[in-house]
Design a protein around this motif. Structure first.
Motif, PDB file in Angstrom:
ATOM      1  N   GLY A 150      19.953-110.928  52.736  1.00 44.65           N
ATOM      2  CA  GLY A 150      19.328-111.214  51.453  1.00 44.65           C
ATOM      3  C   GLY A 150      20.206-110.844  50.282  1.00 44.65           C
ATOM      4  O   GLY A 150      21.415-110.650  50.421  1.00 44.65           O
ATOM      5  N   ARG A 151      19.592-110.721  49.126  1.00 43.80           N
ATOM      6  CA  ARG A 151      20.337-110.485  47.892  1.00 43.80           C
ATOM      7  C   ARG A 151      20.169-109.047  47.427  1.00 43.80           C
ATOM      8  O   ARG A 151      19.054-108.608  47.133  1.00 43.80           O
ATOM      9  CB  ARG A 151      19.841-111.447  46.807  1.00 43.80           C
ATOM     10  CG  ARG A 151      20.543-111.303  45.452  1.00 43.80           C
ATOM     11  CD  ARG A 151      20.151-112.440  44.528  1.00 43.80           C
ATOM     12  NE  ARG A 151      18.718-112.471  44.314  1.00 43.80           N
ATOM     13  CZ  ARG A 151      18.095-111.758  43.356  1.00 43.80           C
ATOM     14  NH1 ARG A 151      18.775-110.942  42.569  1.00 43.80           N
ATOM     15  NH2 ARG A 151      16.789-111.866  43.208  1.00 43.80           N
ATOM     16  N   SER A 154      17.521-107.341  44.564  1.00 41.55           N
ATOM     17  CA  SER A 154      16.289-108.127  44.514  1.00 41.55           C
ATOM     18  C   SER A 154      15.113-107.254  44.086  1.00 41.55           C
ATOM     19  O   SER A 154      15.114-106.029  44.257  1.00 41.55           O
ATOM     20  CB  SER A 154      16.001-108.746  45.884  1.00 41.55           C
ATOM     21  OG  SER A 154      17.052-109.577  46.305  1.00 41.55           O
ATOM     22  N   ARG A 155      14.103-107.879  43.569  1.00 43.03           N
ATOM     23  CA  ARG A 155      12.908-107.146  43.149  1.00 43.03           C
ATOM     24  C   ARG A 155      12.086-106.684  44.351  1.00 43.03           C
ATOM     25  O   ARG A 155      11.345-105.718  44.257  1.00 43.03           O
ATOM     26  CB  ARG A 155      12.027-108.015  42.241  1.00 43.03           C
ATOM     27  CG  ARG A 155      12.651-108.426  40.928  1.00 43.03           C
ATOM     28  CD  ARG A 155      11.619-109.066  40.043  1.00 43.03           C
ATOM     29  NE  ARG A 155      10.580-108.098  39.686  1.00 43.03           N
ATOM     30  CZ  ARG A 155       9.409-108.438  39.121  1.00 43.03           C
ATOM     31  NH1 ARG A 155       9.122-109.719  38.889  1.00 43.03           N
ATOM     32  NH2 ARG A 155       8.516-107.511  38.827  1.00 43.03           N
ATOM     33  N   LEU A 191       8.659-117.574  47.430  1.00 47.37           N
ATOM     34  CA  LEU A 191       9.910-116.834  47.585  1.00 47.37           C
ATOM     35  C   LEU A 191      10.723-117.423  48.731  1.00 47.37           C
ATOM     36  O   LEU A 191      10.170-117.912  49.715  1.00 47.37           O
ATOM     37  CB  LEU A 191       9.651-115.344  47.859  1.00 47.37           C
ATOM     38  CG  LEU A 191       9.001-114.535  46.738  1.00 47.37           C
ATOM     39  CD1 LEU A 191       8.732-113.105  47.212  1.00 47.37           C
ATOM     40  CD2 LEU A 191       9.884-114.516  45.495  1.00 47.37           C
ATOM     41  N   GLU A 192      12.024-117.355  48.587  1.00 51.14           N
ATOM     42  CA  GLU A 192      12.928-117.732  49.660  1.00 51.14           C
ATOM     43  C   GLU A 192      13.577-116.481  50.226  1.00 51.14           C
ATOM     44  O   GLU A 192      13.514-115.407  49.627  1.00 51.14           O
ATOM     45  CB  GLU A 192      14.005-118.705  49.148  1.00 51.14           C
ATOM     46  CG  GLU A 192      13.452-120.037  48.694  1.00 51.14           C
ATOM     47  CD  GLU A 192      14.547-120.974  48.230  1.00 51.14           C
ATOM     48  OE1 GLU A 192      15.730-120.553  48.260  1.00 51.14           O
ATOM     49  OE2 GLU A 192      14.229-122.119  47.856  1.00 51.14           O
ATOM     50  N   ARG A 193      14.212-116.641  51.373  1.00 48.97           N
ATOM     51  CA  ARG A 193      14.849-115.495  52.005  1.00 48.97           C
ATOM     52  C   ARG A 193      15.937-114.900  51.117  1.00 48.97           C
ATOM     53  O   ARG A 193      16.147-113.683  51.094  1.00 48.97           O
ATOM     54  CB  ARG A 193      15.431-115.919  53.362  1.00 48.97           C
ATOM     55  CG  ARG A 193      15.927-114.764  54.222  1.00 48.97           C
ATOM     56  CD  ARG A 193      16.471-115.268  55.539  1.00 48.97           C
ATOM     57  NE  ARG A 193      16.947-114.200  56.385  1.00 48.97           N
ATOM     58  CZ  ARG A 193      16.240-113.595  57.337  1.00 48.97           C
ATOM     59  NH1 ARG A 193      14.983-113.965  57.551  1.00 48.97           N
ATOM     60  NH2 ARG A 193      16.762-112.631  58.067  1.00 48.97           N
ATOM     61  N   ASP A 195      15.811-114.597  48.034  1.00 50.31           N
ATOM     62  CA  ASP A 195      15.217-113.939  46.868  1.00 50.31           C
ATOM     63  C   ASP A 195      14.854-112.486  47.148  1.00 50.31           C
ATOM     64  O   ASP A 195      14.487-111.757  46.219  1.00 50.31           O
ATOM     65  CB  ASP A 195      13.956-114.686  46.416  1.00 50.31           C
ATOM     66  CG  ASP A 195      14.264-116.103  45.953  1.00 50.31           C
ATOM     67  OD1 ASP A 195      15.371-116.320  45.425  1.00 50.31           O
ATOM     68  OD2 ASP A 195      13.410-116.994  46.139  1.00 50.31           O
ATOM     69  N   VAL A 196      14.923-112.058  48.405  1.00 48.97           N
ATOM     70  CA  VAL A 196      14.519-110.711  48.786  1.00 48.97           C
ATOM     71  C   VAL A 196      15.666-110.032  49.520  1.00 48.97           C
ATOM     72  O   VAL A 196      16.688-110.653  49.829  1.00 48.97           O
ATOM     73  CB  VAL A 196      13.245-110.726  49.659  1.00 48.97           C
ATOM     74  CG1 VAL A 196      12.079-111.364  48.907  1.00 48.97           C
ATOM     75  CG2 VAL A 196      13.506-111.480  50.966  1.00 48.97           C
ATOM     76  N   TYR A 197      15.484-108.753  49.804  1.00 54.35           N
ATOM     77  CA  TYR A 197      16.464-107.971  50.557  1.00 54.35           C
ATOM     78  C   TYR A 197      15.753-107.417  51.782  1.00 54.35           C
ATOM     79  O   TYR A 197      14.671-106.806  51.667  1.00 54.35           O
ATOM     80  CB  TYR A 197      17.026-106.842  49.686  1.00 54.35           C
ATOM     81  CG  TYR A 197      18.195-106.097  50.296  1.00 54.35           C
ATOM     82  CD1 TYR A 197      19.490-106.572  50.167  1.00 54.35           C
ATOM     83  CD2 TYR A 197      18.001-104.907  50.995  1.00 54.35           C
ATOM     84  CE1 TYR A 197      20.573-105.887  50.718  1.00 54.35           C
ATOM     85  CE2 TYR A 197      19.071-104.211  51.543  1.00 54.35           C
ATOM     86  CZ  TYR A 197      20.353-104.714  51.398  1.00 54.35           C
ATOM     87  OH  TYR A 197      21.414-104.036  51.941  1.00 54.35           O
ATOM     88  N   LYS A 300       2.409-111.193  45.365  1.00 55.78           N
ATOM     89  CA  LYS A 300       2.664-112.234  44.383  1.00 55.78           C
ATOM     90  C   LYS A 300       2.034-111.875  43.039  1.00 55.78           C
ATOM     91  O   LYS A 300       2.642-112.108  41.978  1.00 55.78           O
ATOM     92  CB  LYS A 300       2.108-113.564  44.888  1.00 55.78           C
ATOM     93  CG  LYS A 300       2.349-114.731  43.961  1.00 55.78           C
ATOM     94  CD  LYS A 300       1.799-116.015  44.534  1.00 55.78           C
ATOM     95  CE  LYS A 300       2.078-117.187  43.578  1.00 55.78           C
ATOM     96  NZ  LYS A 300       1.520-118.470  44.120  1.00 55.78           N
TER      97      LYS A 300
END
Length: 305
Positions: A150-151, A154-155, A191-193, A195-197, A300
């Motif tokens: 992931g990124r 990320s939030r 959300l996409e993969r 977009d998260v960690y 969400k």
């Protein structure tokens, strides 16, 4: 004469009864302890004199052609062995074991993990620390280090317990069937993969996908704690009870934890966190997906505030 025939028939009937009952041999008048005889057999064998296979020298009282009895043995059998001793492989032929580098999972290993994690100034440094860390025996049996996906920054950060077979082969967390379901759950809330960690408390696969031991979890916990500090997410999502219990220090089951927001302290920050069912559990219990759907809807809502 009649009495004799009757007694003979009764004896034959009694013998038939014994045979039918499995008693097909004579018994001693006193019970025999077979276990004691088995334990004493090696000692008696060791104490017995060795059997000589050399021919006896002729004496004056015997013909010159007479020979002492010998033990029949094929030429390639070699010397007689003493089977009273346990068999041992020769030291020089013993193959080196991969577990020769194993360590005792004690307090020293945990302190070593804390010190290594504390010195990591970035996620790349933390990954390098894990690759060089030798205090967890799971590293000896795993194929690869499953660090994260992931990124960074990320939030939302999602944390599972430990990688499985597919993750161990690829080095990426949540890449198998449970990962595919997780991707769909994220997509359901926009959300996409990427977009998260995503990470795990234990970055190495336990043998046979068994549950990590408490000692293994404690050794790996300083690294995931430092990973959370470096990612600095706005929200944490624990996938399954194991990750939530490890990092929150609670003993509640997932049914009691899920659906309610809690807090996790990292680097002086109070991070809102939520526990939900692990995707692997949802694959086995699809009726529980409705509850996880509620949890992701709650996430969400938090992201939109």
């Amino acid at each position: 004469m009649q009495n004799t025939e009757r007694a003979q028939r009764e004896l034959e009937s009694l013998l038939d009864f014994f045979v039918a009952s499995g008693l097909d041999c004579f018994l001693e008048e006193e019970a025999v302890d077979s276990f004691a005889l088995s334990e004493a057999a090696p000692a008696r064998f060791a104490a017995s004199p060795p059997v000589s296979t050399a021919p006896a020298s002729p004496t004056n009282n015997s013909p010159s052609t007479a020979r002492a009895p010998t033990v029949l043995q094929r030429p390639h059998d070699g010397p007689l062995k003493d089977f009273s001793k346990p068999l041992q492989a020769p030291a020089e032929t013993a193959a080196p074991s991969a577990m020769s580098d194993a360590v005792v999972p004690d307090r020293a290993a945990i302190d070593m993990a804390r010190e290594a994690a504390r010195t990591a100034g970035s996620l790349d440094d933390l990954k390098a620390c894990l690759e060089a860390f030798s205090g967890c025996n799971l590293k000896l049996t795993a194929k690869s280090l499953v660090f994260a996906d992931g990124r960074p920054g990320s939030r939302v950060m999602l944390i599972g317990e430990a990688p499985g077979r597919d993750e161990d082969a690829s080095g990426v967390p949540f890449i198998g069937r449970s990962g595919q379901l997780l991707n769909k759950m994220l997509a359901a809330i926009g959300l996409e993969r990427g977009d998260v960690y995503i990470a795990n408390v234990v970055p190495w696969r336990p043998p046979g996908d068994r549950t990590p031991t408490p000692q293994e979890t404690e050794i790996c916990k300083p690294f995931i704690a430092r990973q959370i500090e470096l990612v600095a997410p706005d929200f944490l999502v624990f996938l399954g009870a194991a990750s939530a219990k490890s990092l929150l220090g609670v003993q509640d089951g997932i049914r009691r934890m899920r659906g309610r927001w809690m807090t996790y302290e990292a680097g002086g920050r109070q991070i809102p966190c939520l526990a939900t069912y692990h995707p692997a559990y949802l694959l086995r219990s699809p009726l529980e997906k409705r509850l996880s759907w509620r949890d992701f809807l709650s996430l969400k809502t938090k992201l939109g505030e």
